[in-house]
Design an enzyme around this catalytic site. Structure first.
Site, PDB file in Angstrom:
ATOM      1  N   ARG A  35      42.525  46.442  33.161  1.00  0.00           N
ATOM      2  CA  ARG A  35      42.294  47.853  32.816  1.00  0.00           C
ATOM      3  C   ARG A  35      43.146  48.760  33.689  1.00  0.00           C
ATOM      4  O   ARG A  35      43.707  49.760  33.207  1.00  0.00           O
ATOM      5  CB  ARG A  35      40.807  48.181  32.969  1.00  0.00           C
ATOM      6  CG  ARG A  35      39.936  47.676  31.815  1.00  0.00           C
ATOM      7  CD  ARG A  35      38.458  47.702  32.170  1.00  0.00           C
ATOM      8  NE  ARG A  35      37.607  47.379  31.039  1.00  0.00           N
ATOM      9  CZ  ARG A  35      37.402  46.126  30.584  1.00  0.00           C
ATOM     10  NH1 ARG A  35      37.993  45.098  31.183  1.00  0.00           N
ATOM     11  NH2 ARG A  35      36.606  45.923  29.541  1.00  0.00           N
ATOM     12  N   ARG A 131      41.000  34.424  16.830  1.00  0.00           N
ATOM     13  CA  ARG A 131      40.073  35.388  17.427  1.00  0.00           C
ATOM     14  C   ARG A 131      40.186  36.747  16.730  1.00  0.00           C
ATOM     15  O   ARG A 131      41.287  37.179  16.377  1.00  0.00           O
ATOM     16  CB  ARG A 131      40.331  35.517  18.932  1.00  0.00           C
ATOM     17  CG  ARG A 131      40.141  34.203  19.661  1.00  0.00           C
ATOM     18  CD  ARG A 131      40.391  34.331  21.150  1.00  0.00           C
ATOM     19  NE  ARG A 131      39.362  35.152  21.804  1.00  0.00           N
ATOM     20  CZ  ARG A 131      39.381  35.429  23.104  1.00  0.00           C
ATOM     21  NH1 ARG A 131      40.366  34.956  23.869  1.00  0.00           N
ATOM     22  NH2 ARG A 131      38.418  36.161  23.640  1.00  0.00           N
ATOM     23  N   SER A 178      33.097  43.757  22.497  1.00  0.00           N
ATOM     24  CA  SER A 178      33.122  45.099  23.089  1.00  0.00           C
ATOM     25  C   SER A 178      34.548  45.526  23.426  1.00  0.00           C
ATOM     26  O   SER A 178      34.816  46.716  23.632  1.00  0.00           O
ATOM     27  CB  SER A 178      32.274  45.126  24.358  1.00  0.00           C
ATOM     28  OG  SER A 178      32.875  44.351  25.389  1.00  0.00           O
ATOM     29  N   GLU A 325      29.592  36.351  29.297  1.00  0.00           N
ATOM     30  CA  GLU A 325      30.584  35.513  29.955  1.00  0.00           C
ATOM     31  C   GLU A 325      29.972  34.622  31.039  1.00  0.00           C
ATOM     32  O   GLU A 325      30.579  33.639  31.465  1.00  0.00           O
ATOM     33  CB  GLU A 325      31.690  36.372  30.557  1.00  0.00           C
ATOM     34  CG  GLU A 325      31.231  37.271  31.681  1.00  0.00           C
ATOM     35  CD  GLU A 325      32.274  38.318  32.058  1.00  0.00           C
ATOM     36  OE1 GLU A 325      32.531  38.469  33.253  1.00  0.00           O
ATOM     37  OE2 GLU A 325      32.833  38.962  31.145  1.00  0.00           O
TER      38      GLU A 325
END
Length: 444
Positions: A35, A131, A178, A325
């Site tokens: 990020r 995915r 998400s 996770e």
């Protein structure tokens, strides 16, 4: 899933000789590092990312941004540790991005590419093509981007960047990841009209990761209205604005601490993780409460987090929707508990690096366990386990889960333990160093 282990190294998972007693320095957070790189690339001035995680996923992110014109210089902090200097420039193509099998790269960067001047092609590992990306692709089209994916809703794809993007309002079903939300929020300040995003699905997994995205946007100077602040449910608004270059030090990756804390729990030992933050948006912070419920205790102080096992491992009933996770290591601990466990809220794990629910059930059962899949999770009944090959399907978290089982089960062989380099470089060395501090049975 293939059972073939031909030409793939098998790592004999070491068995603990007694109670583990060790300090383990966990590398930086992958989620924060990637990020930070995207936000720095969008900034109007240079910034620093200090103590970043260097792993396959973060190197893929850095290399991808470089292909679009961002300068990333690698240096060393005065007090040691890596520091990356990010110098933003005009994003441009043509470029080809290798996403590997990194969800953050394949989802965070198409919005970045839509702001570039030129064509950006996205390719990756075979599993990456399976995915889901439809949430990002469809949203970008609504917001004004041209994306060619031949109707697949997945890789490979091509983004025809026009140097800017209109932005505005968009509905996204982020039930499967998400990261669809985070991907759009991270680039939202650069959209001409900003962004108003509404999640329309029934469920939203991994909400802490979205909170992390919002917090990091604000640190970079963005104005964000989010549900976490009492705003409208499932609606995020990002105002168009310039982002500022920041000097950010990356926290330890708390999710990657999971196998080490689990080692303390299942051996009745003690593990200290230095630098554990008192406040964080990382989902891995939930390990403190989860592993306490499973029989351990912890202290959070100046040295970091010290987690201790008590000699008892208890079963767990838990909704892991927000911390999916962590499931593989939690499932491994549950397979060693003194009673049954039921883990729910994690149907989305079927779409991760592999189908994690099917893989965990199959591989633990091969070792003698009794794990069954439910509609949205796993039901685990502890059984006496035995040795065998634990396949990892190129999934780093399956490999660390197998290592936890190997602590107390002789003869566990982990297929392709090198896959841990995706987010936790040098895991085998960290693991054996931790075990070097094991207290022999009958002492201490």
């Amino acid at each position: 899933m293939s059972d073939s282990t031909a030409q793939i190294d098998l790592w004999p998972a070491p068995t603990a000789s007694g109670a583990v007693d060790a300090t383990v320095t966990v590398p930086g957070s992958k989620s924060v590092t990637n990020r930070a790189l995207v936000l720095a690339a969008h900034s109007t001035e240079p910034g620093w990312v200090r103590r970043p995680l260097r792993s396959r996923d973060t190197v893929l992110m850095a290399d991808a941004l470089r292909t679009m014109g961002v300068q990333i210089d690698e240096t060393v902090n005065p007090d040691g540790g890596e520091a990356w200097r990010i110098i933003p420039a005009g994003l441009h193509g043509p470029a080809t991005v290798d996403v590997g099998n990194a969800g953050t790269v394949m989802r965070f960067l198409p919005p970045v590419a839509a702001l570039a001047d030129g064509v950006v092609r996205f390719e990756g590992d075979a599993r990456a093509y399976e995915r889901p990306l439809h949430g990002v692709i469809d949203a970008l089209r609504v917001l004004g981007a041209r994306v060619d994916d031949e109707g697949r809703g997945s890789l490979p794809l091509t983004v025809h960047g026009a140097g800017s993007l209109a932005g505005g309002s968009v509905d996204v079903d982020a039930s499967s990841s998400s990261q669809f939300v985070s991907a759009l929020l991270l680039s939202g300040p650069r959209f001409n009209k900003g962004l108003e995003l509404r999640h329309t699905g029934r469920t939203l997994p991994s909400v802490p990761h979205i909170r992390m995205t919002v917090d990091m946007l604000r640190i970079a100077g963005a104005k964000v209205d989010a549900p976490q602040d009492g705003g409208a449910r499932n609606v995020w608004r990002v105002a168009p604005s310039a982002l500022l270059g920041r000097d950010l030090t990356v926290e330890p990756d708390l999710s990657n601490a999971a196998p080490f804390l689990a080692a303390a729990l299942v051996t009745g030992g003690r593990v200290t993780v230095p630098g554990w933050p008192r406040r964080t948006t990382q989902p891995g912070d939930a390990l403190r409460g989860i592993f306490t419920r499973m029989g351990g205790t912890y202290e959070l102080g100046e040295r970091g987090l010290t987690f201790s096992g008590t000699g008892t491992v208890r079963g767990l009933t838990a909704d892991l929707r927000e911390v999916g996770e962590l499931t593989p290591v939690i499932a491994a601990v549950a397979a060693l508990a003194d009673g049954p466990s039921e883990l729910s809220g994690i149907a989305h794990l079927r779409l991760h690096e592999t189908d994690r629910l099917a893989a965990l059930a199959k591989e633990i059962n091969v070792l003698g366990g009794e794990v069954t899949e439910t509609e949205d999770g796993l039901r685990i009944r502890p059984r006496r386990l035995h040795g065998g090959v634990f396949h990892t399907y190129e999934d780093h978290r399956l490999a660390t889960a197998a290592a936890v089982l190997g602590l107390v089960v002789d003869g566990v062989e982990v297929e392709n333990v090198a896959t841990t380099a995706k987010t936790l470089p040098d895991f085998p060395d960290l693991w054996t160093a931790m075990l070097a501090g094991a207290t022999p049975a009958g002492r201490g």
